[in-house]
Design a protein around this motif. Structure first.
Motif, PDB file in Angstrom:
ATOM      1  N   VAL A  70     -10.693-109.909 -76.097  1.00  0.00           N
ATOM      2  CA  VAL A  70      -9.248-110.071 -76.228  1.00  0.00           C
ATOM      3  C   VAL A  70      -8.950-110.493 -77.664  1.00  0.00           C
ATOM      4  CG1 VAL A  70      -7.232-111.416 -75.493  1.00  0.00           C
ATOM      5  CG2 VAL A  70      -8.949-110.700 -73.809  1.00  0.00           C
ATOM      6  N   VAL A  71      -7.925-109.904 -78.256  1.00  0.00           N
ATOM      7  CA  VAL A  71      -7.489-110.285 -79.602  1.00  0.00           C
ATOM      8  C   VAL A  71      -5.990-110.564 -79.549  1.00  0.00           C
ATOM      9  CG1 VAL A  71      -7.145-109.516 -81.985  1.00  0.00           C
ATOM     10  CG2 VAL A  71      -9.276-108.961 -80.791  1.00  0.00           C
ATOM     11  N   THR A  72      -5.593-111.731 -80.024  1.00  0.00           N
ATOM     12  CA  THR A  72      -4.170-112.046 -80.090  1.00  0.00           C
ATOM     13  C   THR A  72      -3.574-111.491 -81.371  1.00  0.00           C
ATOM     14  OG1 THR A  72      -4.298-114.033 -78.724  1.00  0.00           O
ATOM     15  CG2 THR A  72      -2.463-113.908 -80.268  1.00  0.00           C
ATOM     16  N   PHE A 144       8.373-107.314 -79.554  1.00  0.00           N
ATOM     17  CA  PHE A 144       8.653-106.659 -80.832  1.00  0.00           C
ATOM     18  C   PHE A 144       7.365-106.310 -81.563  1.00  0.00           C
ATOM     19  CE2 PHE A 144       9.473-106.615 -85.388  1.00  0.00           C
ATOM     20  CZ  PHE A 144      10.569-105.767 -85.468  1.00  0.00           C
ATOM     21  N   ILE A 145       6.424-107.236 -81.584  1.00  0.00           N
ATOM     22  CA  ILE A 145       5.184-106.950 -82.310  1.00  0.00           C
ATOM     23  C   ILE A 145       4.352-105.918 -81.545  1.00  0.00           C
ATOM     24  CG2 ILE A 145       3.639-108.741 -81.394  1.00  0.00           C
ATOM     25  CD1 ILE A 145       2.800-109.272 -84.306  1.00  0.00           C
ATOM     26  N   ARG A 146       4.432-105.931 -80.213  1.00  0.00           N
ATOM     27  CA  ARG A 146       3.745-104.883 -79.455  1.00  0.00           C
ATOM     28  C   ARG A 146       4.296-103.507 -79.819  1.00  0.00           C
ATOM     29  NH1 ARG A 146       4.550-104.710 -73.068  1.00  0.00           N
ATOM     30  NH2 ARG A 146       6.680-104.330 -73.806  1.00  0.00           N
ATOM     31  N   GLY A 157      -1.692 -98.488 -74.727  1.00  0.00           N
ATOM     32  CA  GLY A 157      -2.030 -98.897 -73.371  1.00  0.00           C
ATOM     33  C   GLY A 157      -2.845-100.160 -73.264  1.00  0.00           C
ATOM     34  N   ARG A 158      -3.228-100.755 -74.401  1.00  0.00           N
ATOM     35  CA  ARG A 158      -4.071-101.961 -74.346  1.00  0.00           C
ATOM     36  C   ARG A 158      -3.381-103.181 -74.916  1.00  0.00           C
ATOM     37  NH1 ARG A 158      -8.800-101.314 -77.580  1.00  0.00           N
ATOM     38  NH2 ARG A 158      -7.856 -99.512 -78.589  1.00  0.00           N
ATOM     39  N   VAL A 159      -2.096-103.079 -75.222  1.00  0.00           N
ATOM     40  CA  VAL A 159      -1.366-104.216 -75.788  1.00  0.00           C
ATOM     41  C   VAL A 159      -0.422-104.785 -74.728  1.00  0.00           C
ATOM     42  CG1 VAL A 159       0.101-105.044 -77.656  1.00  0.00           C
ATOM     43  CG2 VAL A 159      -1.441-103.099 -78.050  1.00  0.00           C
TER      44      VAL A 159
END
Length: 354
Positions: A70-72, A144-146, A157-159
């Motif tokens: 997982v990456v924030t 918004f950042i997504r 599809g992974r965010v």
């Protein structure tokens, strides 16, 4: 808990060379991560900041060792060298979706040509090697950042959205007095707009009360020099004083003119205190500042609009009503319980690798 010192010595030329190499491909960090996953049977590796000491190679190492990754996405780091989409105080997206060579030319990473070239090399290399494909879920701190990342074709599809949270604090009693800004004093933060609003207050000045500016930065001297009556500067204050300053105010002001990547922590802290927020409508801010429910939205550089919003917040019970809405939203979305529930759901998604 296991910790290790990942930051290399950078005072010497050899240390600087090692730091540059680690930012591109840190073998020692990869070995350490792989070892921890295998020895501790770690199920999830959650990364927050890969630069400059870890590099995206640790994502590949964690994945190959069998952990979910997982990456924030706290900011625009994987699209923009400084992670802000700002250059010289103005919005800039010239590197988005491209090899970030312009960021090198402009020394965008820490105002360093070498540093900018290093981060640009790392991003370009790991994009070409598909290192980010090792990530099972990216946790965007806002919708918004997504959308910004997905618009570039990044990890479709992974965010998922995992907002920040704020801990509980004592709730304000009464309407509060005046207004407060807390943050860095830089051009993109828009504090000069607040000063213009107070400067033109005229007969409204008595209703607005004092505008308190908390924080420091490169624009501090300039802003102090242009401040009209009714504005006070406190500079940097100890962290333990911040909740009291928020609680004493009628509302917190966030006049940002840049695309905020997340609902700022100061807004969440205000909500936890039952204090409304007046903010600009840039970036992620409208996701958290619900107009006429938890605060008010105003165009970033509209000094008259900011003045009118502050005046409206000062009339009758408006501030207290919006403060109650802010507290309700904190309990629903931005408190620790909601944060933990979202984190557990995120890890479940990552481990199922759907």
């Amino acid at each position: 808990m296991t910790t290790w010192e990942a930051e290399p010595e950078v005072e010497t030329l050899a240390g600087q060379a090692r730091a540059a190499a680690d930012a591109v491909w840190s073998k020692r960090a990869a070995r350490r991560v792989r070892s921890l996953v295998e020895q501790r049977s770690i199920e999830v590796v959650h990364a927050h900041n890969l630069f400059p000491s870890l590099s995206p190679i640790v994502l590949r190492a964690a994945h190959s060792a069998g952990a979910a990754v997982v990456v924030t996405l706290h900011n625009y780091r994987y699209l923009c060298l400084p992670g802000t989409l700002i250059r010289q105080g103005r919005p800039c997206d010239v590197c988005v979706g491209h090899v970030p060579w312009r960021g090198v030319v402009h020394r965008c990473y820490r105002d360093s040509l070498a540093g900018s070239a290093t981060i640009a090399t790392s991003l370009t290399l790991h994009r070409s090697l598909s290192s980010f494909d090792a990530v099972d879920r990216f946790a965007a701190v806002s919708g918004f950042i997504r959308e910004t990342y997905e618009r570039t074709g990044f990890a479709p599809g992974r965010v998922v959205v995992k907002p920040n949270f704020a801990p509980p604090v004592p709730v304000r009693d009464g309407p509060g007095e005046g207004f407060v800004y807390l943050g860095r004093l830089t051009p993109e933060k828009g504090v000069d707009t607040l000063l213009d609003a107070w400067r033109g207050a005229g007969d409204l000045a008595a209703h607005l009360g004092v505008l308190t500016i908390v924080g420091g930065g490169p624009q501090e001297d300039e802003l102090r020099a242009m401040a009209p009556p009714g504005v006070r500067f406190l500079g940097d204050v100890p962290a333990e004083q911040v909740p009291g300053l928020i609680r004493a105010a009628r509302a917190v002001m966030i006049p940002s003119r840049w695309e905020e990547a997340a609902v700022p922590r100061v807004a969440l802290e205000a909500y936890a205190s039952g204090v409304a927020v007046i903010s600009s409508d840039r970036g992620a801010l409208p996701e958290g500042v619900i107009d006429d429910e938890t605060g008010m939205l105003v165009p970033a550089d509209d000094a008259a609009g900011w003045r009118e919003a502050a005046a409206a917040m000062s009339v009758g019970a408006t501030g207290e009503r919006l403060g109650r809405g802010a507290l309700a939203l904190w309990r629903e979305r931005y408190g620790p319980e909601a944060g933990l529930e979202a984190l557990e759901a995120l890890y479940l998604e990552a481990t199922t690798r759907s």
